[in-house]
Design an enzyme around this catalytic site. Structure first.
Site, short mmCIF file in Angstrom:
data_model
loop_
_atom_site.label_atom_id
_atom_site.label_comp_id
_atom_site.label_asym_id
_atom_site.label_seq_id
_atom_site.Cartn_x
_atom_site.Cartn_y
_atom_site.Cartn_z
N ALA A 154 22.39 42.55 11.64
CA ALA A 154 21.17 41.72 12.47
C ALA A 154 19.63 42.11 12.29
O ALA A 154 19.85 43.07 11.50
CB ALA A 154 21.12 42.10 14.16
N LYS B 151 2.14 -10.55 3.51
CA LYS B 151 2.95 -10.44 4.83
C LYS B 151 4.81 -10.01 4.64
O LYS B 151 5.29 -10.03 5.17
CB LYS B 151 2.75 -11.90 5.09
CG LYS B 151 3.44 -12.60 5.96
CD LYS B 151 2.71 -13.46 7.15
CE LYS B 151 2.68 -14.96 6.51
NZ LYS B 151 2.63 -15.94 6.73
N ASN C 78 16.07 29.66 0.76
CA ASN C 78 15.92 29.29 -0.85
C ASN C 78 15.18 29.03 -1.77
O ASN C 78 15.58 28.62 -3.21
CB ASN C 78 17.11 27.38 -0.24
CG ASN C 78 15.70 26.94 0.08
OD1 ASN C 78 14.55 27.70 0.51
ND2 ASN C 78 15.89 25.74 0.64
N ARG D 216 -3.89 -13.80 8.45
CA ARG D 216 -3.56 -12.61 9.50
C ARG D 216 -3.21 -11.78 10.12
O ARG D 216 -2.60 -11.32 11.52
CB ARG D 216 -2.84 -14.19 10.96
CG ARG D 216 -3.66 -15.46 10.89
CD ARG D 216 -3.24 -16.58 11.46
NE ARG D 216 -2.35 -17.58 10.05
CZ ARG D 216 -1.38 -18.19 10.18
NH1 ARG D 216 -1.23 -18.86 11.06
NH2 ARG D 216 -0.06 -19.21 9.32
N GLN E 271 2.53 -18.22 -8.17
CA GLN E 271 1.78 -18.93 -8.38
C GLN E 271 0.77 -18.82 -8.05
O GLN E 271 0.09 -17.93 -7.23
CB GLN E 271 2.64 -19.65 -6.46
CG GLN E 271 0.90 -21.33 -6.47
CD GLN E 271 0.98 -21.87 -4.90
OE1 GLN E 271 1.11 -20.13 -4.16
NE2 GLN E 271 0.53 -21.87 -4.18
N ASP F 185 8.43 -16.08 5.84
CA ASP F 185 8.16 -15.53 6.92
C ASP F 185 9.00 -16.16 7.85
O ASP F 185 8.29 -16.39 8.66
CB ASP F 185 5.93 -15.85 6.96
CG ASP F 185 5.75 -17.26 7.27
OD1 ASP F 185 6.99 -18.24 7.22
OD2 ASP F 185 4.75 -17.44 7.42
N SER G 75 21.98 38.19 13.99
CA SER G 75 21.10 37.77 14.37
C SER G 75 19.84 37.53 12.81
O SER G 75 20.13 38.91 12.92
CB SER G 75 20.61 37.64 15.75
OG SER G 75 21.60 36.82 16.40
#
Ligand code: UD1
Ligand code: CA
Length: 503
Positions: A430, A27, A393, A20, A80, A110, A412
């Site tokens: 910068a 599940k 890097n 389901r 099983q 569940d 910057s």
């Protein structure tokens, strides 16, 4: 756990197909609140300290076994081969431990909302009643799809009837089988061996174990759970979502009771494995996953997802996505930051808007305020990384490290091409592409010198808005030579422009 609450073994039934769910994931491996369904069941049974924990696997067996080895290495998987029903599954489990005696707790795999308290109460009731088979039950508003508990006129349990096999009268019963049982091992072995498949689903139902015991006069019991919510199973995606919601509500309730502010519980999701200390604030849209911890006085959110992170006291983390990051006390992160594994932000450091970090240490009080990538880096204390800086890097083959000293000011739009070191107190200009180490206190400048081509716009873009604006500025400057700059010439700039970008 006291002896009155102990069991010899725990058997978790987890071999079913879970048709389901309509999912390729088995599940019991579906996740809610930071654990698989199976993980929740095992977490609830663990404190019972049973000597043996068996998990019956079948459908999706490799995946379930692998998961089990990761989350509960002490539990043993029992296969099983064919899914012939819950009774058959329990039988297969008991065959794997032929010498086992005493009470066995059998649990559906569940049932993710089960609590240790509910299980311990069931075990205690089993002992108290001197029962050989005790089933956990719950009164529910809508029993659709569940096994019904049929009781005799004296109130004693007589049978568990699956919905598909129930009469109209039995379907009206609202006391249902929770899928949790305590049974004497020898009794269970015997009764399971005699189960038939003469039912609507052609399976060996574990639930069919009860009636023959009653008929044989054995002492059995059916005990209602204190909180019916605990026993809710999970068979399809809608139920999974509902259980996840319930689990989350429980986690948030406990946090709020302890003194955590949760501004909007409806949009806040905290895994059962995460921890939030009293005095922390969670704003709307926060998700805390895995081993995440949030210290007192920290504020997380809005709209922040943290996985396996630590957030220190008084830190703020706003609109951030982070994994494997340590955010130090008083640090400020966001808005719109992306912290990747290996990020360590020291006390009072700052990582601001549109900044990505990875394997990066940002020292105490240091700031990376805007639009930067910091990868494979160590930044000292009190440094400022200007807007749009990139720690370059990766050369396409290997990753390299960048070291930034204390009190450094990176201008910057600096490209720091690793491996490279900027010494204590150094600056970079910068727009520089820094490929060589900058010694302490030096200014690293690595950019082309500016050249202005006078009158270019008038010649090459005649009639444009730019040309008109330039012409007007030139005319105004001619009329008032003192009040305005000479058109076309850049003013003299110093050779070491202070161009870091700081708030
Ligand atoms: C089962 C109970 C029902 C109860 C409900 C509670 C049976 C027959 N019915 O119904 O009375 O109200 O749980 O949630 O038990 N499993 C195996 N091998 C199998 C079949 C099932 O291991 O061959 C496992 C499943 O993985 C699951 C559990 O047994 O964990 C129960 O099976 P499921 O199909 O979910 O039973 P329900 O219809 O929910
Ligand atoms: Ca079920």
């Amino acid at each position: 756990m006291s002896p009155q609450q102990s069991v010899a073994a725990v058997v978790v039934l987890a071999a079913g197909q879970g048709t389901r769910m309509r999912s390729t994931t088995p599940k019991v491996l579906h996740e809610l609140g930071g654990r698989s369904m199976l993980g929740h069941v095992l977490a609830a049974t663990a404190p019972l300290a049973a000597g043996t924990t068996l998990v019956v696997v079948g459908s999706g067996r490799e995946a379930v076994e692998e998961h089990l080895a990761a989350v509960a290495p002490d539990a043993r998987a029992v296969v099983q081969e064919e899914q012939r029903g819950s009774g058959h599954a329990a039988q297969v489990a008991l065959e794997a431990v032929p010498d086992l005696e005493g009470p066995v707790l059998v649990v559906n795999g569940d049932s993710p909302l089960l609590t240790t308290g509910t299980l311990a109460a069931l075990v205690a009731a089993h002992h108290e009643a001197g029962s050989v088979f005790t089933v956990l039950t719950a009164e529910v508003g809508d029993p659709t799809g569940l096994g019904r508990i049929v009781r005799g006129e004296d109130g004693a349990p007589r049978a568990i009837v699956e919905e598909k096999d129930a009469t109209a009268q039995q379907r009206a019963i609202r006391e249902v089988n929770a899928g949790v049982y305590v049974a004497n091992a020898a009794t269970l072995r015997r009764v399971l061996a005699g189960l038939s498949t003469d039912n609507a689903q052609g399976e060996q139902y574990l639930t069919d174990a009860l009636a023959p015991l009653v008929e044989g006069g054995a002492p059995v019991a059916a005990v209602a759970a204190q909180d019916p919510v605990d026993v809710l199973g999970c068979n399809d995606q809608r139920e999974l979502a509902a259980r996840r919601r319930t689990l989350n509500d429980r986690v948030l309730d406990a946090l709020m009771v302890a003194g955590v502010t949760v501004v909007d519980p409806a949009t806040t999701w905290v895994d059962v494995t995460a921890s939030v200390l009293p005095g922390a604030r969670l704003l709307p849209g926060v998700q805390l996953h895995g081993t995440t911890t949030v210290a007192a006085g920290a504020a997380v959110g809005p709209d922040t997802t943290l996985t396996d992170c630590t957030v220190g006291e008084g830190a703020t983390v706003v609109r951030t996505h982070a994994t494997g990051a340590e955010i130090g006390p008083g640090a400020a992160v966001g808005p719109f930051s992306y912290l990747r594994p290996g990020t360590r932000l020291a006390a009072r450091s700052k990582v601001g808007a549109f900044v990505e970090t990875k394997n990066a240490v940002v020292g105490e009080g240091s700031k990376v305020p805007h639009l930067s990538y910091v990868g494979d880096a160590t930044i000292g204390r009190g440094a400022n990384i200007g807007a749009a800086t990139v720690f370059v890097n990766y050369d396409g083959v290997a990753k390299h490290h960048t070291t930034i000293g204390d009190a450094v000011r990176v201008g910057s739009d600096t490209m720091l091409v690793a491996p490279v070191t900027v010494g204590d107190g150094a600056y970079t200009a910068a727009g520089s592409v820094i490929t060589q180490d900058v010694p302490p206190g030096a200014m690293g400048v690595a950019r082309a010198k500016q050249r202005n081509v006078a009158g270019w716009v008038g010649r090459r873009r005649p009639g444009s808005a730019a040309a008109q604006a330039a012409a007007a500025a030139t005319a105004a400057a001619a009329e008032d030579p003192a009040g305005s700059r000479p058109a076309g010439d850049a003013p003299d700039r110093p050779a070491d422009p202070e161009a870091t970008h700081e708030q």
